[in-house]
Write an enzyme that holds these catalytic residues in place. Structure first.
Site, PDB file in Angstrom:
ATOM      1  N   CYS A 234       0.817  -1.227   0.000  1.00  0.00           N
ATOM      2  CA  CYS A 234       0.000   0.000   0.000  1.00  0.00           C
ATOM      3  C   CYS A 234       0.844   1.269   0.000  1.00  0.00           C
ATOM      4  O   CYS A 234       0.329   2.357  -0.256  1.00  0.00           O
ATOM      5  CB  CYS A 234      -0.941   0.021   1.199  1.00  0.00           C
ATOM      6  SG  CYS A 234      -2.239  -1.217   1.078  1.00  0.00           S
TER       7      CYS A 234
HETATM    8  N1  COA Z   1     -19.599  -8.703   9.309  1.00  0.00           N
HETATM    9  C1  COA Z   1     -19.975  -8.854  10.588  1.00  0.00           C
HETATM   10  N2  COA Z   1     -19.135  -9.087  11.602  1.00  0.00           N
HETATM   11  C2  COA Z   1     -17.819  -9.172  11.296  1.00  0.00           C
HETATM   12  C3  COA Z   1     -17.362  -9.035   9.973  1.00  0.00           C
HETATM   13  C4  COA Z   1     -18.300  -8.791   8.959  1.00  0.00           C
HETATM   14  N3  COA Z   1     -17.932  -8.648   7.686  1.00  0.00           N
HETATM   15  N4  COA Z   1     -16.008  -9.163   9.972  1.00  0.00           N
HETATM   16  C5  COA Z   1     -15.649  -9.386  11.240  1.00  0.00           C
HETATM   17  N5  COA Z   1     -16.744  -9.406  12.055  1.00  0.00           N
HETATM   18  C6  COA Z   1     -16.788  -9.648  13.497  1.00  0.00           C
HETATM   19  C7  COA Z   1     -15.553 -10.386  13.979  1.00  0.00           C
HETATM   20  O1  COA Z   1     -15.696 -11.780  13.810  1.00  0.00           O
HETATM   21  C8  COA Z   1     -15.505  -9.977  15.421  1.00  0.00           C
HETATM   22  O2  COA Z   1     -16.455 -10.719  16.147  1.00  0.00           O
HETATM   23  P1  COA Z   1     -16.162 -11.166  17.665  1.00  0.00           P
HETATM   24  O3  COA Z   1     -16.012  -9.881  18.425  1.00  0.00           O
HETATM   25  O4  COA Z   1     -17.368 -11.934  18.008  1.00  0.00           O
HETATM   26  O5  COA Z   1     -14.898 -11.957  17.616  1.00  0.00           O
HETATM   27  C9  COA Z   1     -15.972  -8.530  15.379  1.00  0.00           C
HETATM   28  O6  COA Z   1     -16.766  -8.414  14.190  1.00  0.00           O
HETATM   29  C10 COA Z   1     -14.825  -7.549  15.327  1.00  0.00           C
HETATM   30  O7  COA Z   1     -13.909  -7.987  14.293  1.00  0.00           O
HETATM   31  P2  COA Z   1     -12.511  -7.333  14.060  1.00  0.00           P
HETATM   32  O8  COA Z   1     -11.847  -8.015  12.912  1.00  0.00           O
HETATM   33  O9  COA Z   1     -11.771  -7.275  15.361  1.00  0.00           O
HETATM   34  O10 COA Z   1     -13.008  -5.889  13.611  1.00  0.00           O
HETATM   35  P3  COA Z   1     -12.253  -4.517  13.630  1.00  0.00           P
HETATM   36  O11 COA Z   1     -13.053  -3.565  14.398  1.00  0.00           O
HETATM   37  O12 COA Z   1     -10.820  -4.669  13.970  1.00  0.00           O
HETATM   38  O13 COA Z   1     -12.364  -4.057  12.097  1.00  0.00           O
HETATM   39  C11 COA Z   1     -10.899  -3.948  10.176  1.00  0.00           C
HETATM   40  C12 COA Z   1     -11.763  -4.829  11.084  1.00  0.00           C
HETATM   41  C13 COA Z   1     -10.204  -4.819   9.154  1.00  0.00           C
HETATM   42  C14 COA Z   1     -11.815  -2.957   9.486  1.00  0.00           C
HETATM   43  C15 COA Z   1      -9.867  -3.174  11.039  1.00  0.00           C
HETATM   44  O14 COA Z   1      -9.211  -4.050  11.932  1.00  0.00           O
HETATM   45  C16 COA Z   1      -8.837  -2.451  10.233  1.00  0.00           C
HETATM   46  O15 COA Z   1      -9.139  -1.511   9.573  1.00  0.00           O
HETATM   47  N6  COA Z   1      -7.578  -2.865  10.319  1.00  0.00           N
HETATM   48  C17 COA Z   1      -6.406  -2.294   9.704  1.00  0.00           C
HETATM   49  C18 COA Z   1      -6.549  -1.513   8.444  1.00  0.00           C
HETATM   50  C19 COA Z   1      -6.507  -2.284   7.174  1.00  0.00           C
HETATM   51  O16 COA Z   1      -7.495  -2.731   6.693  1.00  0.00           O
HETATM   52  N7  COA Z   1      -5.330  -2.428   6.599  1.00  0.00           N
HETATM   53  C20 COA Z   1      -5.218  -3.017   5.303  1.00  0.00           C
HETATM   54  C21 COA Z   1      -3.890  -2.845   4.758  1.00  0.00           C
HETATM   55  S1  COA Z   1      -3.262  -1.187   4.911  1.00  0.00           S
END
Ligand code: COA
Length: 371
Positions: free
Chosen positions: A156
């Site tokens: 990225c």
């Molecule tokens: N729909 C519904 N629930 C979902 C889901 C979806 N599509 N994807 C994940 N969940 C659930 C998870 O299973 C988890 O459930 P649990 O609490 O029962 O275990 C909960 O939602 C939270 O998941 P999590 O993965 O911890 O979410 P998050 O708040 O961290 O958001 C991202 C996920 C990817 C958006 C976030 O972590 C992020 O932006 N990370 C870094 C940035 C990035 O994307 N970088 C890419 C390269 S630069």
């Protein structure tokens, strides 16, 4: 040393759009079918059912509302879950070169330049569709540019690393003008069957023309660039040329994008804010001197937090524009889309910073001033 400026940008945006509602409907149907097919294993406890995705989660966790893709029908087909792109014979232009040529023509036109003015092409992207010949050399050929071309990949952060590479060549005099392109067909390496990440990426291509400042150019002078990398396994894609030597040609999850999203969020935010702040300080600039920040477009919450750490307060939408609601994460192209769409209104003398970050980990910071 020569002075260097960005004098033109261009964006190729695919026509097809997948909304969160369409994405979730197709994934949930895929998950339902998988769970039905494996009902016995799920009942016996030897397999976990695939969980459902939700529009509410996607919007809240990422700020993404829709994404452009090169092929919608394959991506939302529950029996396929990946784009279907026509294979091209070797005597036809490759798809990455084709979209790069489109964006490049726009950037050249904005810069008021032609192929004859460009000395080199850098194709900086998070994946390249083949090992060689370099996509950049094919783009160079398609545009009729003399000189040289090469591909580079810093995931990225590829665009800001490409800007530093180009700016250093122009500063030192080994090139007078460079075209840098970022064709990102992320739909090819996104795992559309994994609800944790199926919403993250979108396709696009950006292009940037950089050239030696000779006096009366309209554009953004590149005042300074800084790069940083720190090894992490938390964003990874293991696809590569040694795959067949490992006798691992079958279906494997790690051949597509994988991440530990929470860890990435927690670890990358301070790394980005630290680099931006130290870069500004080295240049005797204050965050309050900035009119705008064009950040990598991965996640709205991540950008809000970075903006807050850099400015010491919440940035306004004008100070830190986001495009990810419409484009999703377009890997290296995100900060350049934001810069291209939201820089024309700023007056001469305005200062801004282009910053991208991602796998590696990697961070690139580019301080620019409107000429
Ligand atoms: N729909 C519904 N629930 C979902 C889901 C979806 N599509 N994807 C994940 N969940 C659930 C998870 O299973 C988890 O459930 P649990 O609490 O029962 O275990 C909960 O939602 C939270 O998941 P999590 O993965 O911890 O979410 P998050 O708040 O961290 O958001 C991202 C996920 C990817 C958006 C976030 O972590 C992020 O932006 N990370 C870094 C940035 C990035 O994307 N970088 C890419 C390269 S630069």
């Amino acid at each position: 040393m020569n002075r260097v400026a960005i004098t033109g940008t261009g964006i190729f945006t695919p026509d097809e759009v997948v909304t969160n509602a369409e994405l979730v409907a197709s994934y949930n149907e895929y998950a339902r079918r998988q769970n039905e097919e494996h009902a016995d294993e799920i009942a016996s406890g030897s397999r976990d059912p695939l969980p459902m995705s939700s529009e509410e989660f996607i919007l809240k966790a990422s700020g993404i509302e829709r994404r452009h893709v090169m092929d919608k029908s394959g991506v939302i087909d529950p029996s396929r879950m990946m784009p279907k792109l026509r294979p091209r014979p070797d005597d036809e232009i490759s798809i990455m070169a084709e979209i790069a040529v489109d964006a490049a023509k726009q950037a050249l036109e904005q810069a008021g330049r032609t192929a004859a003015d460009i000395d080199g092409v850098i194709c900086a992207a998070s994946n390249h569709e083949r090992a060689y010949p370099a996509i950049a050399v094919e783009i160079q050929h398609a545009l009729g540019i003399k000189g040289f071309g090469f591909d580079m990949n810093v995931a990225c952060s590829s665009a800001t690393f490409g800007i530093q590479a180009a700016a250093d060549m122009i500063r030192s005099g080994s090139a007078r003008a460079i075209l840098m392109v970022n064709p990102e067909i992320t739909s090819g390496h996104q795992e559309w069957r994994d609800r944790d990440c199926h919403f993250i990426f979108g396709d696009v291509c950006t292009a940037v023309v950089m050239e030696r400042v000779e006096g009366n150019e309209d554009g953004w002078e590149i005042l300074s660039t800084r790069l940083a990398t720190e090894f992490s396994n938390n964003i990874r894609n293991n696809n590569g040329f040694l795959r067949r030597t490992h006798d691992q040609m079958g279906e494997r999850r790690d051949m597509q994008f994988m991440q530990e999203g929470r860890k990435v969020f927690r670890q990358v935010v301070p790394m980005v804010a630290d680099l931006m702040l130290s870069h500004l300080a080295e240049q005797d600039l204050q965050p309050s001197d900035l009119s705008r920040m064009w950040l990598h477009q991965a996640n709205k919450n991540m950008n809000d937090l970075i903006g807050q750490k850099v400015l010491g307060r919440e940035p306004t939408r004008e100070e830190q524009p986001n495009v990810l609601q419409d484009y999703a994460n377009t890997s290296s192209a995100g900060s350049i889309i934001a810069f291209s769409k939201f820089s024309g209104d700023l007056p001469s003398g305005s200062l801004g910073i282009i910053c991208s970050f991602g796998a590696g980990y990697s961070v690139g910071s580019v301080i620019v001033r409107r000429m």
